[in-house]
Every structure is written in C-alpha cells, then in structure tokens.
Design an enzyme around this catalytic site. Structure first.
Site, mmCIF file in Angstrom:
data_model
loop_
_atom_site.group_PDB
_atom_site.id
_atom_site.type_symbol
_atom_site.label_atom_id
_atom_site.label_comp_id
_atom_site.label_asym_id
_atom_site.label_seq_id
_atom_site.Cartn_x
_atom_site.Cartn_y
_atom_site.Cartn_z
ATOM 1 C CG LEU A 192 33.769 -3.828 44.481
ATOM 2 C CD1 LEU A 192 34.920 -2.828 44.535
ATOM 3 C CD2 LEU A 192 32.647 -3.329 45.410
ATOM 4 C CB THR A 193 32.878 -9.048 43.691
ATOM 5 O OG1 THR A 193 32.005 -8.253 44.490
ATOM 6 C CG2 THR A 193 33.122 -10.376 44.374
ATOM 7 C CD GLU A 240 23.672 -3.089 45.183
ATOM 8 O OE1 GLU A 240 23.471 -2.020 45.782
ATOM 9 O OE2 GLU A 240 23.261 -3.310 44.026
HETATM 10 N N1 COS Z 1 31.025 7.200 51.117
HETATM 11 C C1 COS Z 1 32.111 7.953 50.824
HETATM 12 N N2 COS Z 1 33.372 7.636 51.227
HETATM 13 C C2 COS Z 1 33.510 6.533 51.974
HETATM 14 C C3 COS Z 1 32.421 5.707 52.329
HETATM 15 C C4 COS Z 1 31.132 6.092 51.872
HETATM 16 N N3 COS Z 1 30.051 5.368 52.171
HETATM 17 N N4 COS Z 1 32.859 4.677 53.058
HETATM 18 C C5 COS Z 1 34.177 4.824 53.176
HETATM 19 N N5 COS Z 1 34.583 5.969 52.527
HETATM 20 C C6 COS Z 1 35.934 6.523 52.454
HETATM 21 C C7 COS Z 1 36.479 6.741 53.862
HETATM 22 O O1 COS Z 1 36.083 7.992 54.351
HETATM 23 C C8 COS Z 1 37.961 6.642 53.643
HETATM 24 O O2 COS Z 1 38.426 7.862 53.137
HETATM 25 P P1 COS Z 1 39.801 8.546 53.704
HETATM 26 O O3 COS Z 1 40.872 7.547 53.432
HETATM 27 O O4 COS Z 1 39.923 9.800 52.906
HETATM 28 O O5 COS Z 1 39.558 8.747 55.146
HETATM 29 C C9 COS Z 1 38.093 5.600 52.527
HETATM 30 O O6 COS Z 1 36.814 5.587 51.852
HETATM 31 C C10 COS Z 1 38.390 4.232 53.059
HETATM 32 O O7 COS Z 1 37.357 3.888 53.937
HETATM 33 P P2 COS Z 1 37.501 2.812 55.094
HETATM 34 O O8 COS Z 1 38.786 2.995 55.813
HETATM 35 O O9 COS Z 1 36.244 2.859 55.864
HETATM 36 O O10 COS Z 1 37.601 1.457 54.264
HETATM 37 P P3 COS Z 1 37.506 0.001 54.736
HETATM 38 O O11 COS Z 1 38.454 -0.801 53.941
HETATM 39 O O12 COS Z 1 37.584 -0.094 56.233
HETATM 40 O O13 COS Z 1 35.985 -0.309 54.225
HETATM 41 C C11 COS Z 1 33.903 -1.533 54.246
HETATM 42 C C12 COS Z 1 35.288 -1.180 54.805
HETATM 43 C C13 COS Z 1 33.607 -2.816 54.919
HETATM 44 C C14 COS Z 1 32.912 -0.454 54.660
HETATM 45 C C15 COS Z 1 33.848 -1.640 52.705
HETATM 46 O O14 COS Z 1 34.920 -2.419 52.242
HETATM 47 C C16 COS Z 1 32.528 -2.269 52.229
HETATM 48 O O15 COS Z 1 31.484 -1.598 52.142
HETATM 49 N N6 COS Z 1 32.564 -3.582 51.879
HETATM 50 C C17 COS Z 1 31.439 -4.265 51.294
HETATM 51 C C18 COS Z 1 31.574 -4.288 49.829
HETATM 52 C C19 COS Z 1 30.321 -4.705 49.157
HETATM 53 O O16 COS Z 1 29.229 -4.252 49.491
HETATM 54 N N7 COS Z 1 30.462 -5.581 48.190
HETATM 55 C C20 COS Z 1 29.318 -6.067 47.499
HETATM 56 C C21 COS Z 1 29.664 -6.334 46.098
HETATM 57 S S1 COS Z 1 29.283 -5.049 45.062
HETATM 58 S S2 COS Z 1 27.585 -5.632 44.308
#
Ligand code: COS
Length: 382
Positions: free
Chosen positions: A122-123, A362
């Site tokens: 992902l990253t 994560e």
């Molecule tokens: N489960 C299911 N669907 C989800 C969800 C979840 N936990 N979180 C978001 N979604 C869905 C939303 O409902 C939205 O759907 P719709 O467009 O149909 O409404 C879509 O995904 C986009 O969501 P959102 O607008 O919330 O996206 P953002 O860009 O604002 O997301 C965060 C922001 C910060 C929450 C996200 O980018 C994140 O978790 N970042 C951290 C990433 C991470 O943990 N990286 C670590 C490396 S991986 S080891």
C-alpha cells in the site's frame, strides 16, 4: 474451533514462544534474521494459516482467539511473528474478505500452509497516512493491467511470492475511489525489489521497496473482480489488522513487566531489593494497570468484531491505546533496569526500540485519533 482445541492451540503457542523462541532472541538480534528451521517449525505448527478459513486449509480462528494467540506471540521479539504475520494478516485478508471464490480457492490454501508468503503493498514514497492518494498506476489494456510505480517499506517483500497491491485504475480520479486491489505474483516480469531497509528496531523482520515497471497483471486478478474497491478493501484489512497488533502490544507489555519485576526483585541498592522502594512499585503498578486496561479493550473489540459489528472506531481506539501503552511500559522497563536497561545484554533494550513501530505502522496514533473522532461525529450526526 471448540474450546478444547482452542486451549490446546494457545498452550502450544505459549510453549513454543517461551521454550523455543525466547532463547533465540539474542541471535536474531545479532544476525538480523530468523533461522530457517524456525520458519519450518512455524509452518509445522500451522500458524501460517491461523486466520484463514478451514475450508481453505487454515485454522480459521475467530478474532478473540486471534488476539489470545497474539498475547502469546507478543511475549517474544516481533521478528518471529513477522514470519507469518503477513500471511495471517494484511497479506491474506484482502483475499479472505473481498476475494472472488476463484481467488480464494487458488491462493488461500497456499498462504495457509505457508507454501507461499503474502505481502501487502500500500505505502509509497509519497503516500503514507493519506492512503487514498496512491500514485502507482494500473492501466487496463485488453485482458491485462499494466502496472507502474514504487511501493515502500513493504514487510516480508523479500520472502513474498504474492502481493496484495493497491494501484490507481482510474487516472482521472485522484481519490480513494480510483484505487483497486490486485493479486500480483512476485515473479512477474518487471517486478523488482530494493535492498533491505536498515531499521531502528524489529531486527530480523525484512522490509524493502518494490518497483513495478510495466508489470502485466491479468484482469482476473483484481480483488473481488471490480475496479474502484481497493481502498475499501485496504481499510477493512487494516480494521482487522489493528486489533491483532493491539494483541501483540499487550503480549509485549506482559513480557516487559515480567523482565522488570524479575530485575526489581533481584537487584539490590541501599541494602535491599529495589522492589522495596515505592517509586519502583509505582512504575510496576502503572505498567500492570495499563496492560490490564489494554487487554480488556482488545478482547472487547475482538468480541464485537466476531459479532459482525462495525469496529472501525473501536479497532482504531484499541490500537491507539495499546501501542501508546506498550511505549509507556517499555520506557518504564528501561527506567527500572537503570543503566542495565540501556545495554544490549538486557532484552528490554531491543523491545524499547521494537515497540516504537507499533505507534506508526497500520496507522499512526494521529491517524487513529482522527478516525476515532470522525466515527464519533458520524454516529452523532446520524
Ligand atoms: N471500512 C470500510 N470502508 C471504509 C473504511 C473502513 N474502515 N474507511 C473508509 N472507508 C470507505 C469510506 O466509507 C468511503 O467510501 P464512500 O466513498 O463509498 O463513501 C471510502 O472508503 C473513502 O473513505 P474516506 O473518505 O474516509 O477516505 P480518506 O481518504 O479520508 O481516508 C484515512 C482517510 C486516514 C482513514 C485512511 O487513509 C487511513 O486509514 N490511512 C492510514 C493508512 C495506514 O494505516 N497505513 C499504514 C500502512 S499499511 S501497513
């Protein structure tokens, strides 16, 4: 899984961790590698398939059992968990949660047996917390996608035979809905690995860059068979992964307390064991209280997950609290050990560095705070 089998599984992991793995911690630290025979033993124990459904050859444990096993695995260096960590978590769950029946049938048995290692890409160099802004592109050409881009800090990439890759399939959509998830073979032409990353801690775990240069991926490898769902798949995988990592944090906190307690009882200053001093007792009591609170929170979140409730908020809260908690516990453990705690001879020295990552990967603590607050607001407004 019935209660008896579940108890046997936890007992087997507990014995394996304490009798086999703990004595190897020092050599893993020095060699920066987990011995091959340990990988083989983990395979024989069936741990690669811990969370993969029984119909695909895994143990198919529920989330509660998953975290209970994590409490045991967390007792030792994170490098050992990392061996099968991606197969039971981010490297398989995209397929488990959203894969098509054909994708599950083909890939899950291989991941469950440990015949192959799965990894989660992902990253990127410019994409960390803002996971929806992925730049890696997958452009459709007939019955294939052509992938170009770079993935960064990819855990287990040097061992992986398959990647769950997040890439942008809609170049006109710069946000989350333009992203799709793919299953990509590591031996695909044009896929190349960078050199292993040099890290602060968690020695023995391997991460590196993964480069995609005109890599051809069959269209049938898109997870779930539909474009635009990849970001949601990634978020669902992370919701689950965050509960598991929280369990690991609780396990490590337990180990740090055990090391601190043993040191405080045996170390004498001013003519008596340092545990007789109330300021040492206060640190031990704070660490135990912190750990108990995190343990209860993790178990409660796991129960909710197993009930099928939406756990985005509670998984984020759980990892936020548990990872910050183990940071505090590790800090106190070093403090209780005094100068000895800063020396590589004592395990607390590497655990102090190891646990730092739990507050970052994560989902950083700050992103988790943001998710908790956002979900609170959503609940209030609906
Ligand atoms: N489960 C299911 N669907 C989800 C969800 C979840 N936990 N979180 C978001 N979604 C869905 C939303 O409902 C939205 O759907 P719709 O467009 O149909 O409404 C879509 O995904 C986009 O969501 P959102 O607008 O919330 O996206 P953002 O860009 O604002 O997301 C965060 C922001 C910060 C929450 C996200 O980018 C994140 O978790 N970042 C951290 C990433 C991470 O943990 N990286 C670590 C490396 S991986 S080891």
């Amino acid at each position: 899984m019935d209660i008896e089998t579940r108890t046997q599984l936890k007992e087997a992991v507990r014995r394996f961790v304490r009798e086999r793995l703990v004595p190897l911690e020092k050599s893993v630290e020095e060699e920066d590698a987990v011995p091959d025979e340990v990988r083989a033993e983990i395979k024989r124990l069936g741990l690669y398939g811990l969370t993969i459904p029984v119909e695909y050859g895994g143990l198919g444990v529920d989330m509660v059992t998953d975290v209970e096993v994590a409490f045991e695995l967390g007792w030792t260096s994170p490098a050992f968990r990392s061996v099968m960590g991606t197969n039971i978590g981010i490297g398989s769950q995209g397929i488990v949660i959203d894969g098509t029946p054909e994708q599950k049938k083909y890939w899950l048995p291989k991941l469950a047996s440990g015949e192959i290692v799965g990894s989660f890409a992902l990253t990127e160099p410019d994409v960390g917390s803002d996971a929806g802004s992925i730049k890696t592109r997958a452009i459709k050409k007939g019955d294939r996608y052509i992938v170009n881009g770079t993935k960064r800090f990819i855990t287990n990439a040097p061992y992986a035979q398959v990647f769950t890759l997040m890439a942008r399939t809609d170049p006109k959509d710069p946000g989350a809905s333009g992203v799709s998830a793919f299953i990509v073979r590591a031996d695909s032409k044009g896929l190349r690995l960078g050199k292993p990353d040099a890290k602060m801690g968690q020695r023995g775990t391997k991460t590196c860059d993964v480069f995609f240069e005109d890599v051809e991926v069959p269209a049938e490898n898109i997870i779930g068979g539909r474009e635009g769902q990849g970001f949601k798949t990634a978020m669902k995988v992370l919701d689950r992964g965050r509960i598991h990592i929280s369990g690991i944090c609780v396990g490590t906190a337990g180990r740090l307390i055990r090391e601190s307690l043993s040191y405080a009882i045996n170390r004498k200053q001013f003519g008596k064991p340092i545990i007789d001093f109330q300021l040492i007792q206060a640190m031990l009591a704070d660490s135990q209280t912190d750990t108990n609170a995190a343990r209860a929170l993790v178990l409660e979140t796991a129960v909710r997950y197993d009930r099928g409730e939406k756990t985005t908020l509670s998984a984020a809260a759980c990892k936020y609290f548990a990872s910050e908690m183990v940071g505090r516990v590790a800090d106190r453990a070093v403090q209780i050990h005094g100068g000895a705690g800063y020396m590589a001879e004592t395990p607390v020295e590497h655990f102090y560095r190891d646990v730092r990552l739990f507050r970052i990967y994560e989902g950083t603590s700050q992103i988790l705070q943001l998710i908790v607050a956002r979900e609170m607001r959503k609940e209030f407004e609906n």
